[in-house]
Scaffold this motif. Structure first.
Motif, short mmCIF file in Angstrom:
data_model
loop_
_atom_site.label_atom_id
_atom_site.label_comp_id
_atom_site.label_asym_id
_atom_site.label_seq_id
_atom_site.Cartn_x
_atom_site.Cartn_y
_atom_site.Cartn_z
N LEU A 132 108.31 53.12 3.54
CA LEU A 132 109.15 53.88 4.48
C LEU A 132 108.78 53.54 5.93
N TYR B 204 110.69 52.57 9.82
CA TYR B 204 110.66 53.55 10.92
C TYR B 204 109.40 53.35 11.76
N SER C 61 110.23 62.35 10.17
CA SER C 61 111.49 62.99 9.77
C SER C 61 111.94 62.51 8.39
N ALA C 62 111.97 61.21 8.20
CA ALA C 62 112.42 60.66 6.91
C ALA C 62 111.42 61.01 5.80
N TYR C 63 110.15 60.92 6.12
CA TYR C 63 109.09 61.18 5.13
C TYR C 63 109.19 62.62 4.60
N LYS D 204 111.73 64.55 4.61
CA LYS D 204 112.98 64.81 3.86
C LYS D 204 112.90 64.28 2.44
N LEU D 205 112.19 63.19 2.27
CA LEU D 205 112.05 62.66 0.91
C LEU D 205 111.00 63.44 0.12
N ARG E 177 110.08 66.41 0.12
CA ARG E 177 110.43 67.76 -0.32
C ARG E 177 111.15 67.76 -1.66
N HIS E 178 111.58 66.58 -2.10
CA HIS E 178 112.29 66.51 -3.39
C HIS E 178 111.34 66.44 -4.58
N ILE F 118 110.50 61.89 -5.76
CA ILE F 118 110.85 60.58 -5.21
C ILE F 118 109.83 59.54 -5.65
N ARG G 155 118.88 60.70 0.51
CA ARG G 155 118.04 61.88 0.73
C ARG G 155 117.10 61.69 1.91
N GLU G 156 116.88 60.43 2.25
CA GLU G 156 116.04 60.11 3.41
C GLU G 156 116.64 60.66 4.71
N ILE G 157 117.94 60.75 4.73
CA ILE G 157 118.63 61.25 5.93
C ILE G 157 118.71 62.77 5.90
N GLY G 158 118.92 63.31 4.72
CA GLY G 158 119.07 64.76 4.61
C GLY G 158 120.53 65.13 4.47
#
Lengths: 405, 530
Positions: free
Chosen positions: A303, A307, A315-317, A319-320, A322-323, A326, B61-64
């Motif tokens: 990732l 970035y 930000s990207a980290y 968001k991923l 939290r799932h 991944i 999902r990387e973007i949200g």
């Protein structure tokens, strides 16, 4: 007879909480979530320096801890989302100076002296756990130098290589990579694992670590490790931090990839796994990671390539992460990585040289690979002999080292 | 650099023209939520505006999703944060025939007219689309003047809530003026040696840029297109503390202009303002930028007043200790490290009979030297590969301790003075002299920095600022430009509250800025990259 009776285990999972301005939520507010979850779930969910510390109670099996991990994280996710926040499970934050862990408590132990002897046996194995859990390839603006900056920088003093102790001369202590912790829950606490981003991995890893510690608890020897074995353990610890599952360890006199060692450890503790209601085949993520030599840090580093700005990366980290799954999908798709050779004398010297700038206090030589004084001093002497550094003894400052270009 | 953080309103996937591309492109609609890194309020003109940015990701999902945050790069953010631009924003010597006005973003297809003001005249004009989502207009400067004006003059542009300005300054003579840059208003002073930008809006009047004119090199340059706290990775700021931590109140303290004036062969910029209203803490800073030497002096004061107490409740008993402030002072000179911090850049100073060097090989590493002070009154920041040298001089009688910080993208010199007791209605402060250049020498006996600048009628002037121990000044200075070497006497100058410094100059009428440059002073040779 086992040092542990009954055989139990748990994890304290330190998870960051971020709001929609991407701020790390502070302790005073996280305490509210912790309290609500503790009341709802009957589990000791607490806080630890700006993280929600999800303690999973006392567990006796993989199924039990897996269920609890899912329940706690699902509820925690819902609780923080009511306030437009998200959980961010990661070993470190790309910008903020935070190191987070998934401590694994292995119980139940009532013999502190036996626990101290067990610490000695675990010295060789805790680096393997560090390699498996490596998940902090970014920290406070640093990117990619280590797969676990947290282990390399000892989590701001919160996970340190264990001393070799004699029960007859020991005081209560805290903060070892793996150490006996009788002050609260009577357990051996393995502190070295980075915070997991995958909850399935955490369930598997906690079960594996517990089973392996239980397995080691069947041995009654009180032998102290040799200075050479201690040094090897520290070299391996550094390799785990640097290379994750690509590391090669110094192992009983020969180089051996850590993936092979973990593979062997999984087989060794098969009975202990069974006692925790698990078979090796149940640990599908751990098995796949070992087979491919990929860890969570490898996923995160991919990732980072996209970035370069740490704010966008964070930000990207988040968001991923939290799932929760991944990384699980990543392991399935990932190509196998090659082992990195065992650091030889030159590589070890280079690592010690790397911490020396100009006017560097000599004590930094202790931090390079956490070697004890005689070994670190020998490294300094060798660097001087090779003409790579200069030593100045300065009144009011002490011994200073300077790299000679 | 600032950047927008938005909240996502919607995402649509774009068809990728490249079928082999594993990632997909997405159009992300968002509303501005704050400005990073300080998370300040977004500009008023972005309120309720739905903006669009493009993102590429292998996993959406990387973007949200809607409601999530999205972080933009500084470059992506610029059209929304600074919509109105005028080119050139600064010109020397003569009015450009035209000024180009650009509106890089407007909320719909019909931008408002804009007004340009100068010389008491107002010119209104309309924009036309520039084909890139923005609008442009060209304004002839002749509209505003019947005869060639005396410089400097400023052209101020207003368009709806946006403002921009272009300043035309005289060529070849020192000047100072408030100018508008994208990152905010600056008090700029320019002379043959330096272009100095002082921040008035924040950081208590710190130095945002120190550009060497001869080489067009900003010694405080910050990396472009990376989100970063202002002054954190480049710039000079002064600091105070009344406890463990350095106060951040100065970061947001905007100072108002006391005066810009020319006096005694120098340009002065005086700023003052309030740091803490409740505590009645005020600060002032006075810069003098010398015409004939590459030298700046800085005088900083903090004045502690009696705090406001509007309570009518009975006052609890007080002891004298209740009115004591324990105040520590410091400054922080931040610049970009070379070789990513593993080598190259270092800080040097004298410590008794040795040259003390501080260069950490690790990042996020702070070194503080509590056991001794910089009694020789100088510290040198060295970036040898880009030949950037910053020399700081301070009072030898009350010298600070050395401290340096090494971050991922910055090395700092941040000396600190010991705490001192201060009563209400007392002031504390310090004075500094700063020089910068492309060659430097440092030994326990002293340090110097040399700079050069083109002469107006051709040729090059070289100058050197030094702080030397007794007896070294007599050895003079030597400058080499191309194949030519000239010697110069070093003369002592007394800098108020800083002490004696030595300086020397030499002109090379046939010299070029492209010629190789070298210098030596007080028998101290120039340092070379290792």
């Amino acid at each position: 007879m086992n040092l542990f009776d009954p055989r139990t285990f748990s994890t304290d999972w330190e998870i960051m909480v971020v709001d929609r301005l991407e701020r790390c939520v502070q302790t005073d507010k996280i305490a509210a979530f912790a309290g609500a979850l503790e009341r709802d779930l009957g589990l000791p969910v607490h806080i630890d320096w700006n993280t929600l510390e999800c303690a999973m109670g006392v567990n006796a099996s993989l199924d039990q801890i897996w269920e609890r991990i899912r329940t706690v994280t699902d509820r925690a996710t819902q609780a923080v989302r009511e306030w437009d926040c998200d959980l961010f499970p990661a070993g470190a934050h790309p910008i903020e100076p935070m190191f987070n862990a998934s401590h694994i408590h292995v119980g139940t132990i009532h013999d502190e002296s036996g626990g101290i002897h067990l610490e000695h046996r675990l010295l060789a194995y805790t680096p393997a756990f560090a390699a498996l859990a490596a998940n902090s390839p970014f920290a406070g603006g640093r990117i990619g130098g280590y797969k676990s900056y947290r282990v390399r920088y000892q989590a701001h003093g919160c996970t340190r290589p264990a001393d070799v102790r004699d029960p007859a001369f020991s005081q209560g202590t805290w903060g070892f990579d793996a150490g006996t912790k009788m002050q609260g829950a009577p357990t051996v606490e393995v502190r070295v694992p980075d915070c997991a981003s995958s909850r399935r991995l955490l369930a598997e890893m906690a079960t594996f670590v517990a089973a392996y510690v239980h397995y080691q608890g069947t041995f009654k020897d009180q032998e102290r490790p040799s200075a050479e074995a201690y040094r090897d353990a520290l070299t391996n610890r550094w390799s785990a931090a640097r290379h994750g599952l690509q590391a090669t360890f110094a192992w009983k006199g020969t180089p051996r990839p850590v993936a092979e060692i973990l593979d062997e450890m999984l087989d060794e503790c098969a009975d202990a796994l069974g006692a925790l209601g698990a078979r090796r085949s149940d640990l599908r993520l751990v098995n796949a990671m070992i087979e491919k030599r990929v860890c969570q840090a490898d996923w995160a580093l991919g990732l980072a390539e996209r970035y370069p700005d740490t704010y966008l990366l964070a930000s990207a980290y988040s968001k991923l992460a939290r799932h929760w799954d991944i990384f699980d999908a990543y392991v399935a798709e990932a190509s196998a990585l090659d082992p990195v050779p065992l650091p030889d004398e030159d590589a070890i010297l280079a690592e010690h040289l790397a911490v020396i700038g100009e006017g560097t206090h000599f004590y930094r030589s202790r931090e390079a690979m956490s070697y004890p004084p005689p070994v670190a001093d020998a490294m300094v002497e060798r660097l001087i002999e090779r003409g790579l550094i200069r030593r100045d003894i300065v009144e009011q400052q002490g011994t200073l080292l300077t790299r000679i270009a | 650099m600032d950047a927008l953080l938005g909240k996502i309103a919607g995402i649509t996937r774009e068809e990728s023209p490249d079928a082999a591309d594993a990632s997909s492109r997405y159009r992300v609609r968002f509303k501005a939520a704050c400005v990073l890194p300080r998370r300040g309020a977004p500009p008023e003109w972005l309120k309720d505006q739905v903006l669009t940015v493009s993102r590429s990701a292998g996993d959406a999902r990387e973007i949200g999703g809607p409601g999530d945050s999205i972080v933009l790069t500084p470059r992506e953010s610029a059209p929304w944060l600074y919509p109105l631009r005028i080119d050139p924003p600064l010109a020397h010597g003569a009015l450009p025939p035209t000024l180009e006005v650009r509106l890089r973003w407007w909320k719909d297809d019909k931008p408002p007219e804009f007004e340009m003001r100068a010389n008491g005249r107002v010119h209104s004009a309309a924009f036309t689309p520039d084909g890139d989502g923005g609008f442009t207009a060209s304004v002839p400067t002749s509209v505003f003047f019947d005869i060639a004006p005396a410089l400097p003059v400023t052209f101020a542009v207003t368009c709806d809530r946006f403002q921009a300005a272009a300043t035309i300054v005289p060529a070849g003579e020192p000047w100072a003026r408030k100018i508008a840059l994208l990152e905010g208003e600056r008090y700029r002073c320019e002379n043959p040696w330096f272009v100095v930008d002082v921040s008035g809006a924040s950081h208590g009047g710190g130095i945002a840029a120190l550009r060497e004119r001869g080489r067009d090199l900003d010694h405080f340059a910050r990396p472009a297109d990376r989100i970063q706290t202002p002054f954190h990775e480049g710039g000079h700021t002064d600091r105070f503390r009344t406890g463990w931590q350095w106060s951040d109140k100065l970061d947001t303290a905007g100072l108002s202009l006391g005066a810009i004036r020319r006096e005694g062969g120098a340009t002065r910029i005086d700023l003052e303002g309030v740091v803490d209203e409740g505590q009645n803490l005020r600060t002032s800073v006075a810069y003098a930028v010398y015409d004939d030497l590459p030298l700046i002096t800085l005088s900083r004061d903090f004045r502690f007043g009696k705090g406001k107490d509007e309570s009518k409740d009975p006052k609890p008993p007080r002891e004298p200790i209740d009115d004591l402030f324990g105040v520590g002072l410091s400054f922080r000179a931040a610049s970009a490290p070379e070789r990513n911090g593993t080598g190259g850049s270092r800080v040097l100073c004298a410590h008794e009979d040795r040259l003390a060097a501080a260069r950490s090989a690790e990042v996020n590493d702070q070194w503080r030297f509590d056991g001794w002070k910089m009694k020789d009154g100088w510290a040198l920041v060295e970036h040898p590969h880009r030949r950037s040298y910053l020399l700081y001089l301070f009072d030898r009688q009350t010298p600070p301790h050395l401290a340096v910080w090494h971050g991922p993208n910055v090395i700092t010199l941040e000396p600190y003075w010991p705490f001192q007791p201060v009563r209400a209605d007392e002031a504390v402060g310090f004075q500094l002299a700063i020089s910068a250049g492309e060659a430097a020498g440092a030994m326990p006996e002293g340090a110097w920095v040399a700079c050069r600048a083109p002469l107006p009628d051709g040729g090059v002037r070289c100058a050197l600022i030094a702080r030397l121990r007794a007896g070294k000044t007599e050895e003079g200075a030597r400058f080499t430009l191309g194949g030519e070497t000239r010697t110069a006497d070093l003369r002592q100058i007394l800098l108020p509250a800083v002490g004696l410094a030595a300086c020397g100059t030499a002109d090379f009428p046939g010299g070029q800025m492209s010629d190789a440059f070298d210098a030596e002073a007080g028998g101290i040779p120039a340092r070379r990259p290792e």
